[in-house]
Write an enzyme that holds these catalytic residues in place. Sequence first.
Site, PDB file in Angstrom:
ATOM      1  N   ASP A   1       0.865  -1.183   0.000  1.00  0.00           N
ATOM      2  CA  ASP A   1       0.000   0.000   0.000  1.00  0.00           C
ATOM      3  C   ASP A   1       0.901   1.233   0.000  1.00  0.00           C
ATOM      4  O   ASP A   1       2.121   1.119   0.078  1.00  0.00           O
ATOM      5  CB  ASP A   1      -0.961  -0.034   1.193  1.00  0.00           C
ATOM      6  CG  ASP A   1      -0.229  -0.003   2.526  1.00  0.00           C
ATOM      7  OD1 ASP A   1       1.004   0.141   2.536  1.00  0.00           O
ATOM      8  OD2 ASP A   1      -0.905  -0.135   3.563  1.00  0.00           O
ATOM      9  N   SER A   2       0.301   2.412  -0.091  1.00  0.00           N
ATOM     10  CA  SER A   2       1.120   3.624  -0.241  1.00  0.00           C
ATOM     11  C   SER A   2       1.525   4.218   1.085  1.00  0.00           C
ATOM     12  O   SER A   2       2.348   5.129   1.129  1.00  0.00           O
ATOM     13  CB  SER A   2       0.323   4.668  -1.019  1.00  0.00           C
ATOM     14  OG  SER A   2      -0.800   5.066  -0.252  1.00  0.00           O
ATOM     15  N   GLY A   3       0.945   3.739   2.170  1.00  0.00           N
ATOM     16  CA  GLY A   3       1.205   4.336   3.466  1.00  0.00           C
ATOM     17  C   GLY A   3       0.211   5.424   3.819  1.00  0.00           C
ATOM     18  O   GLY A   3       0.153   5.869   4.970  1.00  0.00           O
ATOM     19  N   GLY A   4      -0.573   5.872   2.840  1.00  0.00           N
ATOM     20  CA  GLY A   4      -1.510   6.971   3.095  1.00  0.00           C
ATOM     21  C   GLY A   4      -2.473   6.674   4.223  1.00  0.00           C
ATOM     22  O   GLY A   4      -2.689   7.505   5.118  1.00  0.00           O
ATOM     23  N   PHE A   5      -3.028   5.472   4.228  1.00  0.00           N
ATOM     24  CA  PHE A   5      -4.020   5.123   5.244  1.00  0.00           C
ATOM     25  C   PHE A   5      -3.402   5.114   6.644  1.00  0.00           C
ATOM     26  O   PHE A   5      -3.963   5.659   7.594  1.00  0.00           O
ATOM     27  CB  PHE A   5      -4.647   3.765   4.933  1.00  0.00           C
ATOM     28  CG  PHE A   5      -5.662   3.334   5.950  1.00  0.00           C
ATOM     29  CD1 PHE A   5      -6.936   3.894   5.962  1.00  0.00           C
ATOM     30  CD2 PHE A   5      -5.348   2.387   6.909  1.00  0.00           C
ATOM     31  CE1 PHE A   5      -7.871   3.520   6.913  1.00  0.00           C
ATOM     32  CE2 PHE A   5      -6.283   2.001   7.865  1.00  0.00           C
ATOM     33  CZ  PHE A   5      -7.544   2.572   7.868  1.00  0.00           C
TER      34      PHE A   5
ATOM     35  N   ASP B   1      -2.252   8.627  -1.427  1.00  0.00           N
ATOM     36  CA  ASP B   1      -3.561   9.295  -1.417  1.00  0.00           C
ATOM     37  C   ASP B   1      -3.831   9.902  -0.051  1.00  0.00           C
ATOM     38  O   ASP B   1      -3.055   9.712   0.884  1.00  0.00           O
ATOM     39  CB  ASP B   1      -4.677   8.307  -1.779  1.00  0.00           C
ATOM     40  CG  ASP B   1      -4.843   7.230  -0.717  1.00  0.00           C
ATOM     41  OD1 ASP B   1      -3.843   6.860  -0.077  1.00  0.00           O
ATOM     42  OD2 ASP B   1      -5.969   6.750  -0.524  1.00  0.00           O
TER      43      ASP B   1
ATOM     44  N   GLN C   1     -11.069   7.955  -4.587  1.00  0.00           N
ATOM     45  CA  GLN C   1     -11.664   8.330  -3.298  1.00  0.00           C
ATOM     46  C   GLN C   1     -13.072   8.863  -3.573  1.00  0.00           C
ATOM     47  O   GLN C   1     -13.740   8.372  -4.447  1.00  0.00           O
ATOM     48  CB  GLN C   1     -10.764   9.337  -2.565  1.00  0.00           C
ATOM     49  CG  GLN C   1      -9.468   8.714  -2.023  1.00  0.00           C
ATOM     50  CD  GLN C   1      -9.708   7.780  -0.838  1.00  0.00           C
ATOM     51  OE1 GLN C   1     -10.757   7.813  -0.177  1.00  0.00           O
ATOM     52  NE2 GLN C   1      -8.742   6.910  -0.567  1.00  0.00           N
TER      53      GLN C   1
ATOM     54  N   GLY D   1     -11.382   4.499   0.529  1.00  0.00           N
ATOM     55  CA  GLY D   1     -12.369   5.245   1.298  1.00  0.00           C
ATOM     56  C   GLY D   1     -13.594   4.442   1.667  1.00  0.00           C
ATOM     57  O   GLY D   1     -14.606   5.004   2.073  1.00  0.00           O
TER      58      GLY D   1
ATOM     59  N   ASP E   1      -7.987  -6.966   0.436  1.00  0.00           N
ATOM     60  CA  ASP E   1      -7.027  -7.264   1.496  1.00  0.00           C
ATOM     61  C   ASP E   1      -7.668  -6.910   2.818  1.00  0.00           C
ATOM     62  O   ASP E   1      -8.522  -6.031   2.885  1.00  0.00           O
ATOM     63  CB  ASP E   1      -5.761  -6.403   1.361  1.00  0.00           C
ATOM     64  CG  ASP E   1      -5.995  -4.991   1.882  1.00  0.00           C
ATOM     65  OD1 ASP E   1      -6.628  -4.192   1.158  1.00  0.00           O
ATOM     66  OD2 ASP E   1      -5.622  -4.710   3.020  1.00  0.00           O
TER      67      ASP E   1
ATOM     68  N   CYS F   1     -12.000 -29.397   6.468  1.00  0.00           N
ATOM     69  CA  CYS F   1     -10.988 -28.365   6.225  1.00  0.00           C
ATOM     70  C   CYS F   1      -9.597 -28.995   6.150  1.00  0.00           C
ATOM     71  O   CYS F   1      -9.220 -29.792   7.008  1.00  0.00           O
ATOM     72  CB  CYS F   1     -11.039 -27.321   7.334  1.00  0.00           C
ATOM     73  SG  CYS F   1      -9.735 -26.078   7.212  1.00  0.00           S
TER      74      CYS F   1
ATOM     75  N   CYS G   1      -6.704 -27.603   6.639  1.00  0.00           N
ATOM     76  CA  CYS G   1      -5.646 -26.827   7.317  1.00  0.00           C
ATOM     77  C   CYS G   1      -4.971 -27.655   8.410  1.00  0.00           C
ATOM     78  O   CYS G   1      -5.504 -28.671   8.855  1.00  0.00           O
ATOM     79  CB  CYS G   1      -6.216 -25.526   7.874  1.00  0.00           C
ATOM     80  SG  CYS G   1      -6.912 -25.669   9.519  1.00  0.00           S
TER      81      CYS G   1
ATOM     82  N   CYS H   1      -7.279 -28.373  11.545  1.00  0.00           N
ATOM     83  CA  CYS H   1      -8.410 -29.303  11.430  1.00  0.00           C
ATOM     84  C   CYS H   1      -7.966 -30.720  11.077  1.00  0.00           C
ATOM     85  O   CYS H   1      -8.646 -31.689  11.426  1.00  0.00           O
ATOM     86  CB  CYS H   1      -9.398 -28.783  10.398  1.00  0.00           C
ATOM     87  SG  CYS H   1     -10.083 -27.173  10.849  1.00  0.00           S
TER      88      CYS H   1
ATOM     89  N   HIS I   1      -6.204 -21.612   9.998  1.00  0.00           N
ATOM     90  CA  HIS I   1      -7.575 -22.022   9.673  1.00  0.00           C
ATOM     91  C   HIS I   1      -8.363 -20.885   9.021  1.00  0.00           C
ATOM     92  O   HIS I   1      -8.986 -21.080   7.973  1.00  0.00           O
ATOM     93  CB  HIS I   1      -8.327 -22.515  10.913  1.00  0.00           C
ATOM     94  CG  HIS I   1      -9.762 -22.765  10.610  1.00  0.00           C
ATOM     95  ND1 HIS I   1     -10.202 -23.914   9.979  1.00  0.00           N
ATOM     96  CD2 HIS I   1     -10.861 -21.969  10.741  1.00  0.00           C
ATOM     97  CE1 HIS I   1     -11.507 -23.821   9.771  1.00  0.00           C
ATOM     98  NE2 HIS I   1     -11.927 -22.654  10.220  1.00  0.00           N
TER      99      HIS I   1
END
Length: 386
Positions: free
Chosen positions: A98-102, A152, A194, A221, A272, A310, A312, A315, A341
């Site tokens: 990610d850009s780091g903006g958040f 952003d 946005q 956003g 994500d 499952c 995993c 399980c 899991h």
Amino acid sequence: MPGAARFAVETPPPADGSTRARTGLLELNHGVVETPQFMPVGTNATVKALDPDEVAAAGATIILANTYHLYLRPGHERIERFGGLHRFMGWNRPILTDSGGFQVVSLGDLRMVDEDGVTFRSHIDGSTHRFTPEHAIAVQESLGSDVAVAFDQPVVPSSPRAVVADATARTHRWAERSLAAHKRTDQALFGIVQGGLDPDLRAESTRVIARLPFDGICIGGLAGDETPEQRDATLDLAVPLLHDDPRPRYLMGLGSPADLLEAVHRGVDLFDSVLPARVARNGQLWIPGGRLNIRNQRHLDDDTPVQDDCPCPLCRRFSRAYLAHLFRADELLGYRLATCHNLTFTLDFMARIRAAIQAGTLPASMPELRLRAGRSSGGAGAVKSA
Ligand SMILES: [Zn+2]
């Protein structure tokens, strides 16, 4: 940089408008990603509690790493000296940063936004830092991710219109600066839409970002304080504007199976979230039909697996009673097994969605998939045409 990502729609949406869901293949520097796809989050160059083999065994083909966190610690220049993020963390498949903006806006203390960038204090040691679009791109080029994201200015969805309008206009100017700064030819660059929940601002932002030569379109956003209905309405507005656009669409920050399903139905390709791993560490196991709280007393005497079918490591080998014991004893293995899991469940759920799209049965399968996702309420969820 056009050329560092190739996206091909494999199963387009049906002409009858019953869904905007589609499958595709996203070809990146370190491999091919089937879409719709979920990216587990490796905040500090690790998906918490798991090693890379476990992340891959859970079904992950691409992960997200956080530029803000890696810039502060251990430092992007150090990672670059060690050959880049893939080598540093031992993950040889695609990575999106990610850009780091958040994080700058949500974690940085005393942040000050001006036209050129953002000044903030580290949440770790209080030191002062500055991110500009150019610097956010330089950090991501040092990390060497397969996909970088433009810098952003996100705002919470419920912000006043004037605040959203100001941040959205700045995001557009920063998108152009991010593009101009980006040089790596082996790294794709996605732009971010946005516009909050305001239809006019969202539509304008979608058009502005779509006009720029990014390799993919992030829908930012959202996954904030909006209601599911507001999110659906925003996607029903924005995605049709990208109808003829050949690039992947990525809704940032969404992670519950029920939410993923509704957004895929509305035409989103990538997601994500820290959610599956975070709730796992709190003892919430996702199973078909809902959640199982492993801290509940009754599981201490239950010899059955968390989920029968499952594959995993939890399980296949252990009982609910054992996991319940590990959580009560605060044993590290419990966090690891629960995370394996929940990621396995989430990535298997995405595979089921892709299979339904490919078979042309997604609209008919929505009730069954909603049930599996544990959606206890929610309306008809039809895609609105726009
Ligand atoms: Zn399992």
